[in-house]
Design a protein around this motif. Structure first.
Motif, PDB file in Angstrom:
ATOM      1  N   TRP A  47       2.085  -5.287   1.164  1.00 31.56           N
ATOM      2  CA  TRP A  47       1.109  -3.931   0.945  1.00 31.56           C
ATOM      3  C   TRP A  47       1.522  -2.306   1.694  1.00 31.56           C
ATOM      4  CZ3 TRP A  47      -4.427  -5.773   1.788  1.00 31.56           C
ATOM      5  CH2 TRP A  47      -4.249  -7.262   1.156  1.00 31.56           C
ATOM      6  N   ASN A  48       1.163  -1.777   0.729  1.00 33.50           N
ATOM      7  CA  ASN A  48       1.731  -0.107   1.766  1.00 33.50           C
ATOM      8  C   ASN A  48       0.837   0.257   2.805  1.00 33.50           C
ATOM      9  OD1 ASN A  48       2.324  -0.317  -0.701  1.00 33.50           O
ATOM     10  ND2 ASN A  48       1.192   0.652  -2.116  1.00 33.50           N
ATOM     11  N   LEU A  49       1.456   1.166   3.598  1.00 35.31           N
ATOM     12  CA  LEU A  49       1.040   1.802   4.786  1.00 35.31           C
ATOM     13  C   LEU A  49       1.080   2.962   4.439  1.00 35.31           C
ATOM     14  CD1 LEU A  49       0.275   1.961   7.838  1.00 35.31           C
ATOM     15  CD2 LEU A  49       2.235   2.834   8.049  1.00 35.31           C
ATOM     16  N   VAL A  50      -0.767   3.666   4.936  1.00 33.92           N
ATOM     17  CA  VAL A  50      -1.011   4.251   3.866  1.00 33.92           C
ATOM     18  C   VAL A  50      -1.179   5.453   4.949  1.00 33.92           C
ATOM     19  CG1 VAL A  50      -2.246   6.593   2.250  1.00 33.92           C
ATOM     20  CG2 VAL A  50      -1.775   4.188   1.088  1.00 33.92           C
ATOM     21  N   ILE A  51      -0.717   6.976   4.893  1.00 31.03           N
ATOM     22  CA  ILE A  51      -0.679   7.956   5.932  1.00 31.03           C
ATOM     23  C   ILE A  51      -1.691   8.738   5.557  1.00 31.03           C
ATOM     24  CG2 ILE A  51       0.064   9.383   7.966  1.00 31.03           C
ATOM     25  CD1 ILE A  51       0.371   6.849   8.559  1.00 31.03           C
ATOM     26  N   GLY A  93       5.227  -3.445   2.745  1.00 28.40           N
ATOM     27  CA  GLY A  93       5.927  -5.126   3.289  1.00 28.40           C
ATOM     28  C   GLY A  93       5.036  -5.835   3.685  1.00 28.40           C
ATOM     29  N   SER A  94       5.108  -7.093   4.096  1.00 27.12           N
ATOM     30  CA  SER A  94       4.382  -8.091   4.299  1.00 27.12           C
ATOM     31  C   SER A  94       3.287  -7.433   4.886  1.00 27.12           C
ATOM     32  CB  SER A  94       4.235  -9.316   5.032  1.00 27.12           C
ATOM     33  OG  SER A  94       5.328  -9.045   6.440  1.00 27.12           O
ATOM     34  N   GLU A 108       1.242  -8.762   7.705  1.00 27.47           N
ATOM     35  CA  GLU A 108       1.857  -9.041   9.075  1.00 27.47           C
ATOM     36  C   GLU A 108       1.685  -7.243   9.220  1.00 27.47           C
ATOM     37  OE1 GLU A 108       2.264 -11.091   6.875  1.00 27.47           O
ATOM     38  OE2 GLU A 108       0.179 -12.020   7.935  1.00 27.47           O
ATOM     39  N   GLN A 109       2.876  -7.524   8.183  1.00 28.32           N
ATOM     40  CA  GLN A 109       4.594  -6.102   9.248  1.00 28.32           C
ATOM     41  C   GLN A 109       3.618  -4.886   9.327  1.00 28.32           C
ATOM     42  OE1 GLN A 109       7.152  -6.555   6.353  1.00 28.32           O
ATOM     43  NE2 GLN A 109       8.629  -6.901   7.919  1.00 28.32           N
ATOM     44  N   VAL A 110       3.192  -4.548   8.350  1.00 26.96           N
ATOM     45  CA  VAL A 110       2.559  -3.608   7.439  1.00 26.96           C
ATOM     46  C   VAL A 110       1.284  -3.245   8.218  1.00 26.96           C
ATOM     47  CG1 VAL A 110       1.664  -1.701   5.962  1.00 26.96           C
ATOM     48  CG2 VAL A 110       3.036  -3.359   5.177  1.00 26.96           C
ATOM     49  N   GLU A 111       0.286  -4.563   8.871  1.00 29.86           N
ATOM     50  CA  GLU A 111      -0.787  -4.038   9.883  1.00 29.86           C
ATOM     51  C   GLU A 111      -0.084  -3.232  11.531  1.00 29.86           C
ATOM     52  OE1 GLU A 111      -2.261  -7.696  10.081  1.00 29.86           O
ATOM     53  OE2 GLU A 111      -4.390  -6.938   8.462  1.00 29.86           O
ATOM     54  N   ARG A 112       1.788  -4.606  11.424  1.00 32.52           N
ATOM     55  CA  ARG A 112       1.647  -3.753  13.340  1.00 32.52           C
ATOM     56  C   ARG A 112       2.130  -2.041  12.719  1.00 32.52           C
ATOM     57  NH1 ARG A 112       4.180  -9.009  12.553  1.00 32.52           N
ATOM     58  NH2 ARG A 112       6.255  -7.945  11.322  1.00 32.52           N
ATOM     59  N   HIS A 113       2.312  -2.080  11.344  1.00 32.03           N
ATOM     60  CA  HIS A 113       2.640  -0.488  12.009  1.00 32.03           C
ATOM     61  C   HIS A 113       1.580   0.453  11.712  1.00 32.03           C
ATOM     62  CE1 HIS A 113       6.873  -1.388  10.583  1.00 32.03           C
ATOM     63  NE2 HIS A 113       6.778  -2.002   9.241  1.00 32.03           N
ATOM     64  N   ALA A 114       0.312   0.222  11.544  1.00 32.51           N
ATOM     65  CA  ALA A 114      -0.551   0.955  11.265  1.00 32.51           C
ATOM     66  C   ALA A 114      -1.044   1.029  12.714  1.00 32.51           C
ATOM     67  CB  ALA A 114      -1.601   0.741  10.466  1.00 32.51           C
ATOM     68  N   VAL A 115      -1.359  -0.188  13.264  1.00 33.05           N
ATOM     69  CA  VAL A 115      -1.470   0.269  14.592  1.00 33.05           C
ATOM     70  C   VAL A 115      -0.350   0.573  15.582  1.00 33.05           C
ATOM     71  CG1 VAL A 115      -1.767  -1.542  17.542  1.00 33.05           C
ATOM     72  CG2 VAL A 115      -1.874  -2.485  14.920  1.00 33.05           C
ATOM     73  N   LYS A 144      -3.359  -3.118  -0.345  1.00 33.72           N
ATOM     74  CA  LYS A 144      -2.688  -3.966  -1.126  1.00 33.72           C
ATOM     75  C   LYS A 144      -1.961  -3.165  -2.360  1.00 33.72           C
ATOM     76  CE  LYS A 144      -3.172  -8.375  -3.157  1.00 33.72           C
ATOM     77  NZ  LYS A 144      -4.023  -9.273  -3.912  1.00 33.72           N
ATOM     78  N   ALA A 145      -0.487  -2.929  -3.114  1.00 33.16           N
ATOM     79  CA  ALA A 145      -0.190  -2.438  -3.808  1.00 33.16           C
ATOM     80  C   ALA A 145      -0.292  -3.249  -4.912  1.00 33.16           C
ATOM     81  CB  ALA A 145       1.575  -2.653  -2.671  1.00 33.16           C
ATOM     82  N   SER A 146      -0.582  -1.733  -5.478  1.00 33.30           N
ATOM     83  CA  SER A 146      -0.620  -3.036  -7.257  1.00 33.30           C
ATOM     84  C   SER A 146       0.790  -1.958  -7.823  1.00 33.30           C
ATOM     85  CB  SER A 146      -1.956  -1.657  -7.856  1.00 33.30           C
ATOM     86  OG  SER A 146      -0.987  -0.308  -7.970  1.00 33.30           O
TER      87      SER A 146
END
Length: 120
Positions: A33-37, A81-82, A84-91, A104-106
């Motif tokens: 999964w991607n973290l987008v800023i 990342g996974s 769960e990891q990416v959601e933690r980073h977003a928070v 979700k990464a493509s």
């Protein structure tokens, strides 16, 4: 005097193991999964770069490159990342006052090699 114990839920626990393993196997294709800023009118570019350096441990060069992508293109994938990891980073990014989303990464989007730094 002897006491006999009837089989209970504990003795059947082993039969459920296969189910848990198959669930884990099914979830595997959901990675990464991607973290987008996203760009916003509030935060200074220097602050965004500072957050990328301090939170993700990126070099000043990499942090500035990602920050400029946010500024010029309106968004940047800063890590993956996974879920769960990416959601933690977003928070965490929300805690810094940045606008962050999880997607979700493509296999066809994004630049290879970007966002390899992970925390956690």
């Amino acid at each position: 005097m002897s006491i006999s114990v009837a089989p209970g839920p504990d003795t059947q626990e082993g039969t459920r193991t296969g189910t848990a393993e198959s669930i884990d196997t099914l979830a595997a294709p959901d990675i990464p999964w991607n973290l987008v800023i996203w760009n916003d009118p509030v935060n200074l570019m220097s602050y965004v770069s500072y957050v990328f350096q301090s939170y993700f441990g990126y070099s000043e060069t990499k942090a500035n490159k990602l920050m400029m992508e946010v500024h010029k293109k309106g968004r940047s994938i800063v890590t993956h990342g996974s879920k769960e990891q990416v959601e933690r980073h977003a928070v965490a990014m929300h805690g810094f006052g940045l606008w962050a989303t999880v997607e979700k990464a493509s296999g066809t989007s994004g630049n290879p090699g970007r966002g390899k730094g992970k925390r956690g």
